[in-house]
Design a protein around this motif. Structure first.
Motif, PDB file in Angstrom:
ATOM      1  N   ALA A 105       0.832  -1.212   0.000  1.00  0.00           N
ATOM      2  CA  ALA A 105       0.000   0.000   0.000  1.00  0.00           C
ATOM      3  C   ALA A 105       0.864   1.259   0.000  1.00  0.00           C
ATOM      4  CB  ALA A 105      -0.928  -0.006   1.225  1.00  0.00           C
ATOM      5  N   ILE A 106       1.924   1.241   0.783  1.00  0.00           N
ATOM      6  CA  ILE A 106       2.837   2.392   0.829  1.00  0.00           C
ATOM      7  C   ILE A 106       3.453   2.623  -0.550  1.00  0.00           C
ATOM      8  CG2 ILE A 106       5.003   3.252   1.801  1.00  0.00           C
ATOM      9  CD1 ILE A 106       4.308   1.661   4.355  1.00  0.00           C
ATOM     10  N   ALA A 107       3.959   1.548  -1.163  1.00  0.00           N
ATOM     11  CA  ALA A 107       4.599   1.670  -2.477  1.00  0.00           C
ATOM     12  C   ALA A 107       3.614   2.154  -3.528  1.00  0.00           C
ATOM     13  CB  ALA A 107       5.185   0.316  -2.886  1.00  0.00           C
ATOM     14  N   TRP A 108       2.415   1.598  -3.531  1.00  0.00           N
ATOM     15  CA  TRP A 108       1.417   1.979  -4.534  1.00  0.00           C
ATOM     16  C   TRP A 108       0.932   3.406  -4.329  1.00  0.00           C
ATOM     17  CZ3 TRP A 108      -2.274  -2.794  -5.466  1.00  0.00           C
ATOM     18  CH2 TRP A 108      -1.505  -3.846  -5.988  1.00  0.00           C
ATOM     19  N   LEU A 109       0.825   3.826  -3.072  1.00  0.00           N
ATOM     20  CA  LEU A 109       0.387   5.198  -2.804  1.00  0.00           C
ATOM     21  C   LEU A 109       1.385   6.199  -3.379  1.00  0.00           C
ATOM     22  CD1 LEU A 109      -1.467   7.282  -1.421  1.00  0.00           C
ATOM     23  CD2 LEU A 109      -0.060   7.005   0.630  1.00  0.00           C
ATOM     24  N   GLN A 118       2.943  14.180 -11.981  1.00  0.00           N
ATOM     25  CA  GLN A 118       3.465  14.375 -13.336  1.00  0.00           C
ATOM     26  C   GLN A 118       2.364  14.775 -14.309  1.00  0.00           C
ATOM     27  OE1 GLN A 118       5.348  10.570 -13.975  1.00  0.00           O
ATOM     28  NE2 GLN A 118       7.338  11.264 -13.218  1.00  0.00           N
ATOM     29  N   ARG A 119       1.157  14.232 -14.078  1.00  0.00           N
ATOM     30  CA  ARG A 119       0.061  14.490 -15.009  1.00  0.00           C
ATOM     31  C   ARG A 119      -0.609  15.837 -14.776  1.00  0.00           C
ATOM     32  NH1 ARG A 119      -2.618  10.194 -13.914  1.00  0.00           N
ATOM     33  NH2 ARG A 119      -4.533  11.067 -13.100  1.00  0.00           N
ATOM     34  N   THR A 120      -0.771  16.209 -13.504  1.00  0.00           N
ATOM     35  CA  THR A 120      -1.572  17.411 -13.201  1.00  0.00           C
ATOM     36  C   THR A 120      -0.819  18.479 -12.423  1.00  0.00           C
ATOM     37  OG1 THR A 120      -2.394  16.562 -11.086  1.00  0.00           O
ATOM     38  CG2 THR A 120      -3.616  15.928 -13.087  1.00  0.00           C
ATOM     39  N   GLY A 121       0.362  18.132 -11.890  1.00  0.00           N
ATOM     40  CA  GLY A 121       1.096  19.094 -11.067  1.00  0.00           C
ATOM     41  C   GLY A 121       0.552  19.183  -9.650  1.00  0.00           C
ATOM     42  N   ALA A 122      -0.374  18.295  -9.281  1.00  0.00           N
ATOM     43  CA  ALA A 122      -0.959  18.314  -7.941  1.00  0.00           C
ATOM     44  C   ALA A 122       0.110  18.079  -6.880  1.00  0.00           C
ATOM     45  CB  ALA A 122      -2.048  17.236  -7.825  1.00  0.00           C
ATOM     46  N   ARG A 123      -0.099  18.677  -5.702  1.00  0.00           N
ATOM     47  CA  ARG A 123       0.839  18.511  -4.598  1.00  0.00           C
ATOM     48  C   ARG A 123       0.186  17.676  -3.502  1.00  0.00           C
ATOM     49  NH1 ARG A 123       2.651  24.338  -2.952  1.00  0.00           N
ATOM     50  NH2 ARG A 123       4.028  23.148  -1.597  1.00  0.00           N
ATOM     51  N   PHE A 124       0.965  16.814  -2.880  1.00  0.00           N
ATOM     52  CA  PHE A 124       0.461  15.941  -1.832  1.00  0.00           C
ATOM     53  C   PHE A 124       1.340  16.044  -0.594  1.00  0.00           C
ATOM     54  CE2 PHE A 124      -1.184  14.147  -5.689  1.00  0.00           C
ATOM     55  CZ  PHE A 124      -2.416  13.605  -5.349  1.00  0.00           C
ATOM     56  N   SER A 177       7.905  12.098   3.397  1.00  0.00           N
ATOM     57  CA  SER A 177       8.053  12.768   2.101  1.00  0.00           C
ATOM     58  C   SER A 177       8.385  11.800   0.971  1.00  0.00           C
ATOM     59  CB  SER A 177       9.142  13.838   2.196  1.00  0.00           C
ATOM     60  OG  SER A 177      10.347  13.255   2.673  1.00  0.00           O
ATOM     61  N   SER A 178       8.674  10.557   1.312  1.00  0.00           N
ATOM     62  CA  SER A 178       9.038   9.585   0.283  1.00  0.00           C
ATOM     63  C   SER A 178       8.594   8.193   0.711  1.00  0.00           C
ATOM     64  CB  SER A 178      10.551   9.576   0.058  1.00  0.00           C
ATOM     65  OG  SER A 178      11.214   9.086   1.215  1.00  0.00           O
ATOM     66  N   LEU A 179       8.622   7.280  -0.250  1.00  0.00           N
ATOM     67  CA  LEU A 179       8.307   5.888   0.029  1.00  0.00           C
ATOM     68  C   LEU A 179       9.252   5.341   1.096  1.00  0.00           C
ATOM     69  CD1 LEU A 179       7.712   3.175  -2.713  1.00  0.00           C
ATOM     70  CD2 LEU A 179       9.066   2.711  -0.696  1.00  0.00           C
ATOM     71  N   LYS A 181      10.827   6.873   3.437  1.00  0.00           N
ATOM     72  CA  LYS A 181      10.561   7.436   4.761  1.00  0.00           C
ATOM     73  C   LYS A 181       9.332   6.767   5.379  1.00  0.00           C
ATOM     74  CE  LYS A 181      12.131  10.761   7.474  1.00  0.00           C
ATOM     75  NZ  LYS A 181      13.521  10.771   7.950  1.00  0.00           N
ATOM     76  N   ALA A 182       8.283   6.554   4.579  1.00  0.00           N
ATOM     77  CA  ALA A 182       7.072   5.899   5.084  1.00  0.00           C
ATOM     78  C   ALA A 182       7.376   4.461   5.496  1.00  0.00           C
ATOM     79  CB  ALA A 182       5.972   5.938   4.027  1.00  0.00           C
ATOM     80  N   ALA A 183       8.193   3.776   4.699  1.00  0.00           N
ATOM     81  CA  ALA A 183       8.579   2.398   5.022  1.00  0.00           C
ATOM     82  C   ALA A 183       9.429   2.365   6.288  1.00  0.00           C
ATOM     83  CB  ALA A 183       9.336   1.773   3.849  1.00  0.00           C
ATOM     84  N   PHE A 184      10.301   3.367   6.447  1.00  0.00           N
ATOM     85  CA  PHE A 184      11.112   3.461   7.659  1.00  0.00           C
ATOM     86  C   PHE A 184      10.219   3.587   8.890  1.00  0.00           C
ATOM     87  CE2 PHE A 184      12.768   6.350  10.902  1.00  0.00           C
ATOM     88  CZ  PHE A 184      13.877   5.647  11.345  1.00  0.00           C
ATOM     89  N   TYR A 185       9.173   4.413   8.783  1.00  0.00           N
ATOM     90  CA  TYR A 185       8.276   4.598   9.923  1.00  0.00           C
ATOM     91  C   TYR A 185       7.466   3.334  10.216  1.00  0.00           C
ATOM     92  CZ  TYR A 185       9.347   9.577  10.050  1.00  0.00           C
ATOM     93  OH  TYR A 185       9.991  10.784  10.168  1.00  0.00           O
ATOM     94  N   LEU A 186       7.153   2.558   9.201  1.00  0.00           N
ATOM     95  CA  LEU A 186       6.482   1.283   9.438  1.00  0.00           C
ATOM     96  C   LEU A 186       7.416   0.353  10.221  1.00  0.00           C
ATOM     97  CD1 LEU A 186       4.243  -0.793   9.134  1.00  0.00           C
ATOM     98  CD2 LEU A 186       5.149  -1.343   6.861  1.00  0.00           C
TER      99      LEU A 186
END
Length: 206
Positions: A105-109, A118-124, A177-179, A181-186
């Motif tokens: 889920a983390i990787a896919w998110l 890349q498609r819309t310039g949206a920020r997350f 801020s990155s995959l 980092k999220a994996a590290f927190y898991l």
């Protein structure tokens, strides 16, 4: 005699009363309808033969899409002890086929975020919380508290309606801020879990 049947194509589970199938109680002695097979239909059913990839694909696709489009998403795994919930959710790093639903889920998110950016310039902005719920007492323990800083804290609008005594009011949210980092927190959350009997029986929310 079989008293459990599963039809993957029909996504259906059938249960038979084992006392009847073993001949302990004669069929004619049962109340009408009680001994009849009970059938339950589901959105999807899986066996131990199915891969983690198949489980992830079936359970995550709609959730990731919903989150990327601004809706809430939740994957909740619950069931009897020692039936494989931890393996399903966390898996192992032996191979790509055994990776759990949560790391997937983390990787896919983050992949979906990259594609949308890349498609819309949206920020997350991605934030992570992890909590352990102890069995019996149902006490909550923040697993990422030591990683949080003042700048990490989210407005948490959805938490403001909780009673001020709620442990969730002060739950840490850390920026991921990155995959990696999220994996590290898991990994950090799993390390912080209780290592005794409490930890084995506790629930993890990430």
């Amino acid at each position: 005699t079989r008293f459990f049947g599963m039809d993957k194509k029909k996504r259906q589970v059938t249960l038979l009363d084992p006392s009847v199938s073993r001949g302990e109680i004669a069929m004619e002695d049962r109340k009408v309808g009680v001994a009849a097979p009970k059938m339950f239909a589901f959105d999807g059913v899986f066996t131990s033969e199915d891969t983690q990839e198949e489980v992830s694909a079936a359970s995550l696709t709609d959730i990731i899409s919903a989150v990327i489009n601004g809706s809430d998403g939740c994957l909740f795994c619950f069931g009897h002890a020692s039936l494989g919930k931890t393996f399903t959710m966390l898996g192992s790093d032996r191979s790509a086929r055994t990776v759990g639903v949560l790391p997937t889920a983390i990787a896919w998110l983050f992949r979906a975020i990259k594609e949308r950016r890349q498609r819309t310039g949206a920020r997350f902005s991605v934030r992570v919380s992890a909590v352990e719920i102890s069995p019996g007492t149902e006490q909550l323990r923040d697993l990422l508290g030591k990683y949080a800083s003042e700048s990490d804290q989210s407005p948490g609008v959805y938490l403001r309606q909780l009673p001020t005594s709620s442990a969730l009011q002060n739950l840490s949210e850390v920026r991921a801020s990155s995959l990696d980092k999220a994996a590290f927190y898991l990994d950090a959350a799993l390390t912080e879990r209780s290592q005794d009997e409490t930890g084995r029986g506790s629930h993890l929310l990430y």
